[in-house]
Design a protein around this motif. Structure first.
Motif, PDB file in Angstrom:
ATOM      1  N   UNK A 140      -8.050  13.634   5.434  1.00  0.00           N
ATOM      2  CA  UNK A 140      -8.177  12.520   6.371  1.00  0.00           C
ATOM      3  C   UNK A 140      -8.395  11.191   5.648  1.00  0.00           C
ATOM      4  N   UNK A 141      -9.238  11.206   4.616  1.00  0.00           N
ATOM      5  CA  UNK A 141      -9.477   9.933   3.925  1.00  0.00           C
ATOM      6  C   UNK A 141      -8.218   9.461   3.203  1.00  0.00           C
ATOM      7  N   UNK A 142      -7.420  10.392   2.669  1.00  0.00           N
ATOM      8  CA  UNK A 142      -6.159  10.017   2.035  1.00  0.00           C
ATOM      9  C   UNK A 142      -5.173   9.458   3.039  1.00  0.00           C
ATOM     10  N   UNK A 143      -5.119  10.077   4.216  1.00  0.00           N
ATOM     11  CA  UNK A 143      -4.237   9.583   5.266  1.00  0.00           C
ATOM     12  C   UNK A 143      -4.658   8.190   5.727  1.00  0.00           C
ATOM     13  N   UNK A 144      -5.965   7.985   5.849  1.00  0.00           N
ATOM     14  CA  UNK A 144      -6.452   6.669   6.268  1.00  0.00           C
ATOM     15  C   UNK A 144      -6.131   5.606   5.227  1.00  0.00           C
ATOM     16  N   UNK A 145      -6.284   5.950   3.954  1.00  0.00           N
ATOM     17  CA  UNK A 145      -5.967   5.003   2.892  1.00  0.00           C
ATOM     18  C   UNK A 145      -4.485   4.655   2.914  1.00  0.00           C
ATOM     19  N   UNK A 146      -3.629   5.661   3.101  1.00  0.00           N
ATOM     20  CA  UNK A 146      -2.191   5.417   3.161  1.00  0.00           C
ATOM     21  C   UNK A 146      -1.857   4.476   4.309  1.00  0.00           C
ATOM     22  N   UNK A 147      -2.495   4.687   5.448  1.00  0.00           N
ATOM     23  CA  UNK A 147      -2.218   3.874   6.629  1.00  0.00           C
ATOM     24  C   UNK A 147      -2.695   2.437   6.455  1.00  0.00           C
ATOM     25  N   UNK A 148      -3.909   2.267   5.976  1.00  0.00           N
ATOM     26  CA  UNK A 148      -4.454   0.920   5.822  1.00  0.00           C
ATOM     27  C   UNK A 148      -3.628   0.112   4.831  1.00  0.00           C
ATOM     28  N   UNK A 149      -3.078   0.777   3.825  1.00  0.00           N
ATOM     29  CA  UNK A 149      -2.247   0.072   2.851  1.00  0.00           C
ATOM     30  C   UNK A 149      -0.940  -0.428   3.448  1.00  0.00           C
ATOM     31  N   UNK A 175      -0.916  -2.060   6.299  1.00  0.00           N
ATOM     32  CA  UNK A 175      -1.277  -3.197   7.160  1.00  0.00           C
ATOM     33  C   UNK A 175      -1.276  -4.483   6.332  1.00  0.00           C
ATOM     34  N   UNK A 176      -0.093  -5.038   6.191  1.00  0.00           N
ATOM     35  CA  UNK A 176       0.043  -6.248   5.385  1.00  0.00           C
ATOM     36  C   UNK A 176       0.664  -7.357   6.220  1.00  0.00           C
ATOM     37  N   UNK A 177       1.346  -8.300   5.595  1.00  0.00           N
ATOM     38  CA  UNK A 177       1.761  -9.515   6.285  1.00  0.00           C
ATOM     39  C   UNK A 177       2.612  -9.255   7.523  1.00  0.00           C
ATOM     40  N   UNK A 185      -8.980  -7.941   8.126  1.00  0.00           N
ATOM     41  CA  UNK A 185      -9.897  -6.847   7.862  1.00  0.00           C
ATOM     42  C   UNK A 185     -10.379  -6.182   9.137  1.00  0.00           C
ATOM     43  N   UNK A 186     -10.650  -6.976  10.155  1.00  0.00           N
ATOM     44  CA  UNK A 186     -11.095  -6.415  11.424  1.00  0.00           C
ATOM     45  C   UNK A 186      -9.981  -5.614  12.093  1.00  0.00           C
ATOM     46  N   UNK A 187      -8.738  -6.075  11.953  1.00  0.00           N
ATOM     47  CA  UNK A 187      -7.623  -5.290  12.479  1.00  0.00           C
ATOM     48  C   UNK A 187      -7.550  -3.939  11.779  1.00  0.00           C
ATOM     49  N   UNK A 188      -7.761  -3.934  10.459  1.00  0.00           N
ATOM     50  CA  UNK A 188      -7.762  -2.670   9.716  1.00  0.00           C
ATOM     51  C   UNK A 188      -8.849  -1.727  10.225  1.00  0.00           C
ATOM     52  N   UNK A 189     -10.041  -2.283  10.482  1.00  0.00           N
ATOM     53  CA  UNK A 189     -11.119  -1.464  11.026  1.00  0.00           C
ATOM     54  C   UNK A 189     -10.721  -0.868  12.374  1.00  0.00           C
TER      55      UNK A 189
END
Length: 273
Positions: free
Chosen positions: A91-100, A102-104, A227-231
Motif C-alpha cells: 500500500x505504501x508503494x502504491x501511494x508513493x507511485x500515485x502521489x508522484x 500529481x504534478x503540474x 500538497x493539500x491536494x496530495x493529502x
C-alpha cells in the motif's frame, strides 16, 4: 564535547515539533492536549501554518479536502496505484507511485490557480476593475506560462463540474459569516465568465480551480495547495489500492490484453496475423 553536541543538535532546526523522552509538543502544544480535542483538518493547519484555525476555517478546509479525494480509475494517480498493486507493491508503494503522478498537469493545477488568482487580486487592489484584471492576467499567463488556464476545463464534466458550484457556495456562506473575505470566489467567477465568453462555450471550473479558491481564501500558499491536494487524493489512492489488492489480479496493465497500442515505426506487424 558540548560544542560538538550543539553542532549535531543544530543541524536540523524546526519550530514544528519538540520531542524528548515522555514528551511530544507540536507547535508548543502537548500531544495529549491535541488528541481528542482537534480534528484532522485542524491538525493539518496547525502543522503547516503554526497556529490552530477557528472551527469555521477548519470546516471550510475540510470541505476542500473531502471534494478532491477521488476521481476514478481513469485518473492517472488512481490508475498508477492500482497497477502498482498488481505488480506486487504494498500500500505504501502504491501511494508513493500515485502521489508522484500529481504534478503540474494532474493535481498540480491548484498551485498554479492560486498563483493566478493572486496576480488578479494584486491588480484589483491597485485599482484595476476585476473584469479587466482577469483578462489582462489570463493573457499574461498564457504568454508567459502555458495556453492552459489552471483550474478551468475538464475532459469529462461539461458544462459543469459538480464539485465547483458546491464549494463556491460554501465559500459564499463562509464569507457571509466573516470567516473569509470572498475576494477569491469573485475572482474565480470572473475567470469563469471570461473563459466562457472567449471560448464561446462553457469552460468549467474544475476541482483544482475550486479548491484553489478555498485555499487562497484561507491564506494557504500556492505550493501548499498542491500538497493539500496530495493529502486529499491519498484517501482515494489507498481505497483503490486496497480494493485492487483484494481483487487479486497480477500485472494488470492500463488496457485489456486484446487492445494493442498504435505502432508508428518501420515494418509494423499485421494485427490480423
Amino acid at each position: 564535547m558540548s560544542g560538538e553536541r550543539n553542532d549535531v543538535s543544530d543541524w536540523w532546526t524546526t519550530s514544528i515539533i519538540d520531542m524528548a523522552p515522555g514528551q511530544i509538543r507540536f507547535r508548543g502544544n502537548p500531544i495529549e492536549d491535541l488528541i481528542g480535542t482537534v480534528s484532522f483538518p485542524q491538525m493539518i493547519w496547525l502543522m503547516t501554518r503554526g497556529d490552530l484555525p477557528t472551527p469555521a476555517q477548519a470546516k471550510l478546509l475540510e470541505c476542500a479536502l473531502v471534494a478532491a479525494v477521488d476521481h476514478g480509475p481513469q485518473a492517472p494517480s488512481i490508475a498508477a496505484a492500482r497497477m502498482a498493486v498488481t505488480c506486487g507493491l504494498s500500500l505504501n508503494g502504491a501511494m508513493a507511485s500515485a502521489v508522484n503522478m500529481l504534478d503540474d498537469v494532474h493535481g498540480g493545477a491548484g498551485e498554479q490557480a492560486v498563483e493566478l488568482y493572486h496576480w488578479i487580486a494584486a491588480s484589483v487592489r491597485e485599482g484595476t476593475a476585476l473584469e479587466e484584471a482577469s483578462a489582462t492576467m489570463v493573457d499574461k499567463w498564457q504568454a508567459e506560462r502555458t495556453k492552459f488556464v489552471p483550474g478551468f476545463g475538464h475532459r469529462f464534466h461539461k458544462p459543469e463540474d459538480p464539485r465547483a458550484p458546491r464549494l463556491l457556495a460554501l465559500v459564499d456562506e463562509a464569507a457571509a459569516q466573516g470567516t473569509v473575505g470572498g475576494e477569491f470566489a469573485q475572482i474565480g467567477r470572473a475567470l469563469q465568465k471570461l473563459l466562457n465568453e472567449r471560448k464561446g462555450k462553457p469552460v468549467p471550473m474544475n476541482i483544482d480551480g475550486a479548491t484553489a479558491v478555498i485555499y487562497a481564501e484561507l491564506g494557504f500558499a500556492g505550493p501548499l495547495a498542491r500538497g493539500l491536494f496530495c493529502l486529499s487524493r491519498s484517501v482515494g489512492v489507498i481505497a483503490h489500492a486496497w480494493e485492487q489488492m483484494n481483487q487479486g489480479e497480477r500485472n494488470k496493465g492500463p488496457t485489456p490484453p486484446s487492445y494493442r497500442w498504435t505502432y508508428s515505426g518501420p515494418n509494423p506487424i499485421d494485427p490480423e496475423s
